[in-house]
Design a protein around this motif. Structure first.
Motif, PDB file in Angstrom:
ATOM      1  N   PHE A 276       4.928  17.344  26.330  1.00 19.63           N
ATOM      2  CA  PHE A 276       4.516  18.685  26.743  1.00 19.63           C
ATOM      3  C   PHE A 276       3.064  18.748  27.207  1.00 19.63           C
ATOM      4  N   GLY A 277       2.358  17.639  27.104  1.00 19.90           N
ATOM      5  CA  GLY A 277       1.054  17.557  27.737  1.00 19.90           C
ATOM      6  C   GLY A 277      -0.094  18.118  26.921  1.00 19.90           C
ATOM      7  N   TYR A 278      -1.045  18.657  27.655  1.00 19.07           N
ATOM      8  CA  TYR A 278      -2.359  19.051  27.164  1.00 19.07           C
ATOM      9  C   TYR A 278      -2.281  20.465  26.585  1.00 19.07           C
ATOM     10  N   THR A 279      -1.656  20.613  25.424  1.00 20.15           N
ATOM     11  CA  THR A 279      -1.363  21.916  24.839  1.00 20.15           C
ATOM     12  C   THR A 279      -2.354  22.280  23.731  1.00 20.15           C
ATOM     13  N   PRO A 280      -2.355  23.538  23.279  1.00 15.95           N
ATOM     14  CA  PRO A 280      -3.189  23.922  22.141  1.00 15.95           C
ATOM     15  C   PRO A 280      -2.889  23.112  20.879  1.00 15.95           C
ATOM     16  N   ASP A 281      -1.659  22.616  20.750  1.00 16.59           N
ATOM     17  CA  ASP A 281      -1.315  21.828  19.577  1.00 16.59           C
ATOM     18  C   ASP A 281      -2.083  20.509  19.549  1.00 16.59           C
ATOM     19  N   VAL A 282      -2.319  19.929  20.719  1.00 15.21           N
ATOM     20  CA  VAL A 282      -3.110  18.700  20.787  1.00 15.21           C
ATOM     21  C   VAL A 282      -4.534  18.986  20.317  1.00 15.21           C
ATOM     22  N   ARG A 283      -5.060  20.120  20.731  1.00 12.82           N
ATOM     23  CA  ARG A 283      -6.411  20.490  20.282  1.00 12.82           C
ATOM     24  C   ARG A 283      -6.438  20.683  18.769  1.00 12.82           C
ATOM     25  N   ARG A 284      -5.409  21.311  18.203  1.00 17.72           N
ATOM     26  CA  ARG A 284      -5.342  21.496  16.748  1.00 17.72           C
ATOM     27  C   ARG A 284      -5.412  20.153  16.029  1.00 17.72           C
ATOM     28  N   ILE A 285      -4.646  19.179  16.505  1.00 16.96           N
ATOM     29  CA  ILE A 285      -4.613  17.852  15.890  1.00 16.96           C
ATOM     30  C   ILE A 285      -5.967  17.164  16.042  1.00 16.96           C
ATOM     31  N   ALA A 286      -6.535  17.238  17.247  1.00 16.02           N
ATOM     32  CA  ALA A 286      -7.823  16.606  17.494  1.00 16.02           C
ATOM     33  C   ALA A 286      -8.907  17.202  16.610  1.00 16.02           C
ATOM     34  N   GLU A 287      -8.877  18.512  16.435  1.00 19.40           N
ATOM     35  CA  GLU A 287      -9.889  19.159  15.601  1.00 19.40           C
ATOM     36  C   GLU A 287      -9.741  18.776  14.131  1.00 19.40           C
ATOM     37  N   ARG A 288      -8.508  18.554  13.696  1.00 18.13           N
ATOM     38  CA  ARG A 288      -8.336  18.129  12.305  1.00 18.13           C
ATOM     39  C   ARG A 288      -8.940  16.738  12.094  1.00 18.13           C
ATOM     40  N   LEU A 289      -8.747  15.850  13.047  1.00 20.06           N
ATOM     41  CA  LEU A 289      -9.369  14.531  12.954  1.00 20.06           C
ATOM     42  C   LEU A 289     -10.886  14.653  12.947  1.00 20.06           C
ATOM     43  N   SER A 290     -11.401  15.546  13.779  1.00 17.74           N
ATOM     44  CA  SER A 290     -12.841  15.715  13.863  1.00 17.74           C
ATOM     45  C   SER A 290     -13.409  16.271  12.556  1.00 17.74           C
ATOM     46  N   ARG A 291     -12.662  17.146  11.911  1.00 14.47           N
ATOM     47  CA  ARG A 291     -13.127  17.664  10.622  1.00 14.47           C
ATOM     48  C   ARG A 291     -13.221  16.559   9.572  1.00 14.47           C
ATOM     49  N   ALA A 292     -12.490  15.453   9.805  1.00  9.72           N
ATOM     50  CA  ALA A 292     -12.587  14.296   8.908  1.00  9.72           C
ATOM     51  C   ALA A 292     -13.737  13.377   9.308  1.00  9.72           C
ATOM     52  N   GLY A 293     -14.540  13.815  10.297  1.00  9.81           N
ATOM     53  CA  GLY A 293     -15.733  13.065  10.661  1.00  9.81           C
ATOM     54  C   GLY A 293     -15.620  12.155  11.857  1.00  9.81           C
ATOM     55  N   TYR A 294     -14.493  12.247  12.601  1.00 10.74           N
ATOM     56  CA  TYR A 294     -14.301  11.374  13.760  1.00 10.74           C
ATOM     57  C   TYR A 294     -14.619  12.089  15.071  1.00 10.74           C
ATOM     58  N   PRO A 295     -15.384  11.474  15.968  1.00 17.23           N
ATOM     59  CA  PRO A 295     -15.439  11.968  17.337  1.00 17.23           C
ATOM     60  C   PRO A 295     -14.079  11.721  17.984  1.00 17.23           C
ATOM     61  N   VAL A 296     -13.552  12.704  18.704  1.00 18.64           N
ATOM     62  CA  VAL A 296     -12.188  12.616  19.235  1.00 18.64           C
ATOM     63  C   VAL A 296     -12.175  12.932  20.722  1.00 18.64           C
ATOM     64  N   LEU A 297     -11.432  12.121  21.470  1.00 16.20           N
ATOM     65  CA  LEU A 297     -11.207  12.369  22.891  1.00 16.20           C
ATOM     66  C   LEU A 297      -9.714  12.567  23.114  1.00 16.20           C
ATOM     67  N   ALA A 298      -9.350  13.721  23.683  1.00 18.77           N
ATOM     68  CA  ALA A 298      -7.943  14.036  23.942  1.00 18.77           C
ATOM     69  C   ALA A 298      -7.747  14.197  25.442  1.00 18.77           C
ATOM     70  N   PRO A 299      -7.265  13.150  26.135  1.00 23.27           N
ATOM     71  CA  PRO A 299      -7.122  13.204  27.589  1.00 23.27           C
ATOM     72  C   PRO A 299      -5.837  13.891  28.023  1.00 23.27           C
ATOM     73  N   ASP A 300      -5.842  14.346  29.261  1.00 22.30           N
ATOM     74  CA  ASP A 300      -4.641  14.905  29.894  1.00 22.30           C
ATOM     75  C   ASP A 300      -4.085  13.844  30.835  1.00 22.30           C
ATOM     76  N   LEU A 301      -3.098  13.093  30.367  1.00 23.75           N
ATOM     77  CA  LEU A 301      -2.546  12.010  31.189  1.00 23.75           C
ATOM     78  C   LEU A 301      -1.850  12.520  32.447  1.00 23.75           C
ATOM     79  N   TYR A 302      -1.494  13.793  32.461  1.00 29.33           N
ATOM     80  CA  TYR A 302      -0.862  14.355  33.651  1.00 29.33           C
ATOM     81  C   TYR A 302      -1.875  14.765  34.722  1.00 29.33           C
ATOM     82  N   ASP A 303      -3.156  14.637  34.414  1.00 25.73           N
ATOM     83  CA  ASP A 303      -4.192  14.998  35.378  1.00 25.73           C
ATOM     84  C   ASP A 303      -4.495  13.782  36.254  1.00 25.73           C
ATOM     85  N   GLN A 304      -3.663  13.609  37.273  1.00 25.17           N
ATOM     86  CA  GLN A 304      -3.808  12.523  38.225  1.00 25.17           C
ATOM     87  C   GLN A 304      -3.864  13.113  39.630  1.00 25.17           C
TER      88      GLN A 304
END
Length: 242
Positions: free
Chosen positions: A40-68
């Motif tokens: 389903f791509g670059y959705t708000p759910d991906v941001r939710r997951i990325a932010e949870r990782l970041s709250r654990a202290g990780y810098p996170v990059l979430a790319p949009d693979l469909y952006d070609q």
């Protein structure tokens, strides 16, 4: 934490958008994580997951693979083709992400981990078998049939749902591959969970393809929370030792 949309220059010159999330307090492990979205791509759910990782202290990059380069529909088709073949431009996109992470000055990144879901889970596995990745967390993605396909992979933590009608047995397959390769791993198949149990999608319009795609959330809170616990513990142990 700070969140911004960034643009990464792909090998063909096309700018690919991605979310760059820097934690308020870094965990000191020196690792950045690439989060690979599902079909389903670059959705708000991906941001939710990325932010949870970041709250654990990780810098996170979430790319949009469909952006070609090209139309959105053709981009989706190309990405899915690369997913099935296990090679192609999508892997160049992921390598661009890895190199971009290592160049950042606002977050000390000397190691890279990958986390992916469904389509992204398979991409994460295959990419980690061919790139200098320190740890990988695939969830309910397709696992190659042969052990040799994963030779060279880093330590792996992940999860599948037994009720997943397509990939329900793939966690067992992956655990077998990793045991034969003598790769450290923590793979669990949750008997009462189905596909997409870590995601929390609701019905939405899949605008990229222009058709209405009702998707009832298959989120399983118990399996998801246990998976998060295992991922964060495995990441910390592996990255401290790498």
């Amino acid at each position: 934490m700070t969140t911004e949309q960034v643009s990464l220059s792909l090998p063909d010159g096309h700018p690919m958008r991605a979310r760059w999330i820097v934690p308020a307090e870094n965990n000191g492990l020196g690792a950045g994580i690439i989060v690979i979205h599902d079909i389903f791509g670059y959705t708000p759910d991906v941001r939710r997951i990325a932010e949870r990782l970041s709250r654990a202290g990780y810098p996170v990059l979430a790319p949009d693979l469909y952006d070609q380069a090209g139309g959105k529909a053709s981009c989706v088709v190309r990405t899915l083709r690369d997913h099935e073949r296990g090679r192609g431009f999508a892997f160049e996109q992921l390598e661009t992400c890895r190199q971009w992470l290592l160049r950042q000055s606002d977050a000390e990144v000397t190691k890279v981990g990958v986390m992916g879901f469904c389509m992204g889970g398979r991409f994460a596995l295959l990419f980690a078998a061919r790139a200098p990745i320190q740890v990988v967390a695939p969830f309910y993605g397709g696992v190659p049939k042969t052990t040799e396909s994963l030779r060279g992979i880093c330590p792996v933590v992940g999860g599948w749902g037994r009720k997943d009608l397509i990939y329900g047995g793939h966690g067992d397959r992956l655990a077998g591959h990793l045991t034969r390769l003598d790769v450290p791993h923590d793979i669990r198949t949750y008997e009462h969970a189905g596909h997409s149990y870590m995601n929390d999608h609701q019905t939405f319009t899949f605008k990229r393809l222009g058709w209405y795609s009702p998707l009832r959330s298959r989120h399983d809170p118990d399996a998801a929370e246990d998976s998060w616990r295992r991922v964060l513990s495995f990441f910390e142990k592996t990255l401290r030792e790498s």
